[in-house]
Write an enzyme that holds these catalytic residues in place. Structure first.
Site, PDB file in Angstrom:
ATOM      1  N   ARG A 173       0.727  -1.386  -0.120  1.00  0.00           N
ATOM      2  CA  ARG A 173       0.468  -0.025  -0.025  1.00  0.00           C
ATOM      3  C   ARG A 173       0.705   0.970  -0.081  1.00  0.00           C
ATOM      4  O   ARG A 173       0.659   1.781  -0.514  1.00  0.00           O
ATOM      5  CB  ARG A 173      -1.211  -0.105   1.402  1.00  0.00           C
ATOM      6  CG  ARG A 173      -1.905   1.370   1.480  1.00  0.00           C
ATOM      7  CD  ARG A 173      -2.767   0.670   2.467  1.00  0.00           C
ATOM      8  NE  ARG A 173      -3.657   2.492   2.652  1.00  0.00           N
ATOM      9  CZ  ARG A 173      -4.724   2.901   2.966  1.00  0.00           C
ATOM     10  NH1 ARG A 173      -4.946   1.751   3.990  1.00  0.00           N
ATOM     11  NH2 ARG A 173      -5.170   3.548   3.396  1.00  0.00           N
ATOM     12  N   ASN A 212      -9.297  -5.295  -1.397  1.00  0.00           N
ATOM     13  CA  ASN A 212      -9.117  -4.022  -2.396  1.00  0.00           C
ATOM     14  C   ASN A 212      -8.028  -4.038  -3.730  1.00  0.00           C
ATOM     15  O   ASN A 212      -7.672  -4.808  -3.655  1.00  0.00           O
ATOM     16  CB  ASN A 212      -8.898  -2.458  -1.546  1.00  0.00           C
ATOM     17  CG  ASN A 212     -10.311  -1.932  -0.628  1.00  0.00           C
ATOM     18  OD1 ASN A 212     -11.452  -2.131  -1.390  1.00  0.00           O
ATOM     19  ND2 ASN A 212      -9.589  -1.363   0.542  1.00  0.00           N
ATOM     20  N   ASN A 271     -18.082  -0.576   3.413  1.00  0.00           N
ATOM     21  CA  ASN A 271     -18.727   0.100   4.296  1.00  0.00           C
ATOM     22  C   ASN A 271     -19.382   1.428   3.718  1.00  0.00           C
ATOM     23  O   ASN A 271     -19.776   1.698   4.850  1.00  0.00           O
ATOM     24  CB  ASN A 271     -17.320  -0.481   5.160  1.00  0.00           C
ATOM     25  CG  ASN A 271     -16.511   1.537   5.307  1.00  0.00           C
ATOM     26  OD1 ASN A 271     -15.987   1.142   4.437  1.00  0.00           O
ATOM     27  ND2 ASN A 271     -15.949   1.160   6.563  1.00  0.00           N
ATOM     28  N   HIS A 283     -16.427   3.215  -4.637  1.00  0.00           N
ATOM     29  CA  HIS A 283     -15.617   3.709  -4.067  1.00  0.00           C
ATOM     30  C   HIS A 283     -15.863   5.057  -5.768  1.00  0.00           C
ATOM     31  O   HIS A 283     -15.129   6.243  -6.067  1.00  0.00           O
ATOM     32  CB  HIS A 283     -14.296   3.860  -4.237  1.00  0.00           C
ATOM     33  CG  HIS A 283     -13.682   3.175  -3.050  1.00  0.00           C
ATOM     34  ND1 HIS A 283     -12.696   2.682  -2.239  1.00  0.00           N
ATOM     35  CD2 HIS A 283     -14.533   2.996  -1.720  1.00  0.00           C
ATOM     36  CE1 HIS A 283     -12.822   2.153  -1.204  1.00  0.00           C
ATOM     37  NE2 HIS A 283     -14.370   2.609  -0.736  1.00  0.00           N
ATOM     38  N   TYR A 311     -14.784   9.760  -2.639  1.00  0.00           N
ATOM     39  CA  TYR A 311     -13.401   9.283  -3.083  1.00  0.00           C
ATOM     40  C   TYR A 311     -13.763  10.088  -4.468  1.00  0.00           C
ATOM     41  O   TYR A 311     -13.148   9.935  -5.384  1.00  0.00           O
ATOM     42  CB  TYR A 311     -13.776   7.898  -3.457  1.00  0.00           C
ATOM     43  CG  TYR A 311     -13.311   6.982  -2.540  1.00  0.00           C
ATOM     44  CD1 TYR A 311     -11.583   6.984  -2.562  1.00  0.00           C
ATOM     45  CD2 TYR A 311     -13.699   6.352  -1.244  1.00  0.00           C
ATOM     46  CE1 TYR A 311     -11.119   5.565  -1.003  1.00  0.00           C
ATOM     47  CE2 TYR A 311     -13.126   5.839   0.254  1.00  0.00           C
ATOM     48  CZ  TYR A 311     -11.807   5.611  -0.085  1.00  0.00           C
ATOM     49  OH  TYR A 311     -12.065   4.984   1.113  1.00  0.00           O
ATOM     50  N   ARG A 345      -1.024   7.497   3.892  1.00  0.00           N
ATOM     51  CA  ARG A 345      -1.440   6.836   5.024  1.00  0.00           C
ATOM     52  C   ARG A 345      -1.357   5.655   5.536  1.00  0.00           C
ATOM     53  O   ARG A 345      -1.755   5.104   6.504  1.00  0.00           O
ATOM     54  CB  ARG A 345      -3.443   6.827   4.591  1.00  0.00           C
ATOM     55  CG  ARG A 345      -4.098   5.835   4.990  1.00  0.00           C
ATOM     56  CD  ARG A 345      -4.429   6.899   6.648  1.00  0.00           C
ATOM     57  NE  ARG A 345      -5.667   5.759   7.145  1.00  0.00           N
ATOM     58  CZ  ARG A 345      -5.732   5.984   8.295  1.00  0.00           C
ATOM     59  NH1 ARG A 345      -5.337   6.685   9.228  1.00  0.00           N
ATOM     60  NH2 ARG A 345      -7.185   4.898   9.170  1.00  0.00           N
TER      61      ARG A 345
END
Length: 415
Positions: A87, A140, A163, A192, A241, A261
């Site tokens: 990520r 994801n 969610n 998203h 998003y 993040r």
């Protein structure tokens, strides 16, 4: 019944198990079995889970994927290919090229998808040959993976979840002092990348009231979201998003001047796993991790697949006529009627052209990315990157792709 959780070492696992405990009075759960390639993290999490569960159902660990899924009725995917280091690359590499770096959107989502596809392909093939279980996917990019599995791997018992929809519903329910099941949304789009066109509470169209409430909120915190004129013009409530698409300069500045993040999450997870070693209740720190109501979305979906009550859930599945002016085979995030093991799409009429412009563009990008993976083609991968609204300039595309492929060389190779 047996439920298999793939990615058992996830920091989200205790919340998921709490959701399963909540539904265990409505449906019989005999055992939940966990599998993760990170055995150390999984042991910490599962030991904590055993303290949460006590004797409500069996908690088991499998040291192989096949061992976990062989007798499962439901398989939950919540694994993260490449871990948080993957990520970090997804978020960091695009920034070098002046592009949004985000784990599911744009170039970051492209990189994450390429890592996920070979693992998902292997796992789905194993489930198909063994238990033929229903797979509930949180890995994801969830919608992109669902497109891959439903339309290319052709495994029908695969449902993508997020969610965001249930949090929309919760906020509207709180606004009108209603229950979650009292709220219905005309909701459609991609994961998203979704849009709300109408809001109903107890059968009453409250869309205008929601818009007025939203504009009042925005006038008090003007820098936090779209300007009020945007909602007056577009007349759609948009997924958070969409900021990456419609406020690209502002979001790039915010991301590029703050800590990634992924690195924030690494710190949060370190704290969480220390807590998990001795915890008997879910620590408050889990709220910092994100993923609010994740467990509710997953557990309630499984409960309603098992019963005849017929509840509505917003999930990622094929359109099948839900939005008349979109192809039936598009995997969309849409409301569905869930009952007795089946997910049935609901007719919502036509979609707004503003929303459709984004949906078509990103769906074509998704399909180009999948075809690039299946054909192991750099040429198709470049087409995919260039087709995305948040993709690179022609001058940067080849260098960007090479850097992404180098970072993900353990997972995928394109020729």
């Amino acid at each position: 019944m047996r439920i298999a959780v793939i990615g058992g070492g996830s920091s989200y696992t205790p919340e998921l198990v709490k959701g399963l405990l909540d539904i265990s009075e409505d449906v019989r759960i005999d055992e939940v079995i966990f599998y993760d390639i990170d055995e150390e993290k999984q042991k910490i999490v599962v030991d904590f889970v055993k303290r949460l569960v006590k004797d409500r159902f069996k908690v088991l660990i499998s040291d192989t994927f096949e061992g976990a899924v062989v007798d499962a009725k439901y398989v939950i995917f919540q694994f993260r290919p490449g871990g948080l280091k993957g990520r970090e690359n997804d978020e960091g590499i695009p920034l070098k090229y002046g592009l949004i770096g985000q784990e599911t959107t744009g170039v970051g989502g492209f990189s994450a998808a390429l890592r996920a596809f070979p693992i998902v392909e292997e796992y789905v093939d194993t489930v198909r040959k063994t238990s033929n279980a229903t797979i509930v996917n949180f890995t994801n990019p969830s919608g992109h993976i669902t497109e891959f599995v439903r339309n290319y791997l052709e495994y029908e018992k695969f449902i993508g979840l997020c969610n965001v929809p249930i949090n929309f519903i919760r906020e509207i329910a709180e606004m009108f002092s209603a229950r979650l099941e009292d709220v219905f949304l005309k909701y459609y789009g991609l994961n998203h990348l979704s849009f709300i066109e109408k809001v109903f509470v107890k059968g009453e169209d409250v869309t205008e009231k929601v818009f007025e409430n939203l504009k009042l909120k925005l006038s008090n915190i003007p820098d936090e979201d779209f300007p009020t004129w945007f909602y007056d013009s577009v007349r759609l409530i948009v997924n958070p998003y969409l900021r990456y698409y419609l406020m690209e300069k502002k979001m790039f500045k915010k991301i590029s001047t703050h800590e990634l993040r992924a690195r924030e999450v690494m710190k949060i997870e370190k704290e969480l796993f220390e807590k998990y070693r001795t915890a008997v209740e879910i620590p408050e720190e889990l709220t910092k991790r994100g993923g609010s109501m994740y467990s509710t979305a997953a557990a309630h979906l499984i409960r309603d697949l098992e019963t005849d009550e017929g509840k509505i859930h917003i999930v990622n599945t094929r359109n099948n006529g839900s939005i008349e002016n979109l192809p039936d085979d598009y995997v969309l995030e849409i409301p569905c009627y869930v009952r007795s093991g089946r997910v049935h799409t609901l007719s919502q009429g036509k979609g707004d052209h503003f929303a459709l412009s984004f949906i078509h563009a990103v769906k074509m990008y998704e399909r180009l990315t999948i075809e690039a993976y299946l054909k192991r083609s750099k040429k198709l991968a470049l087409k995919a990157l260039l087709s995305h609204p948040l993709g690179p300039d022609v001058e940067d595309a080849k260098d960007l792709l090479e850097e992404i492929l180098e970072a993900n060389r353990e997972y995928v190779k394109l020729g």
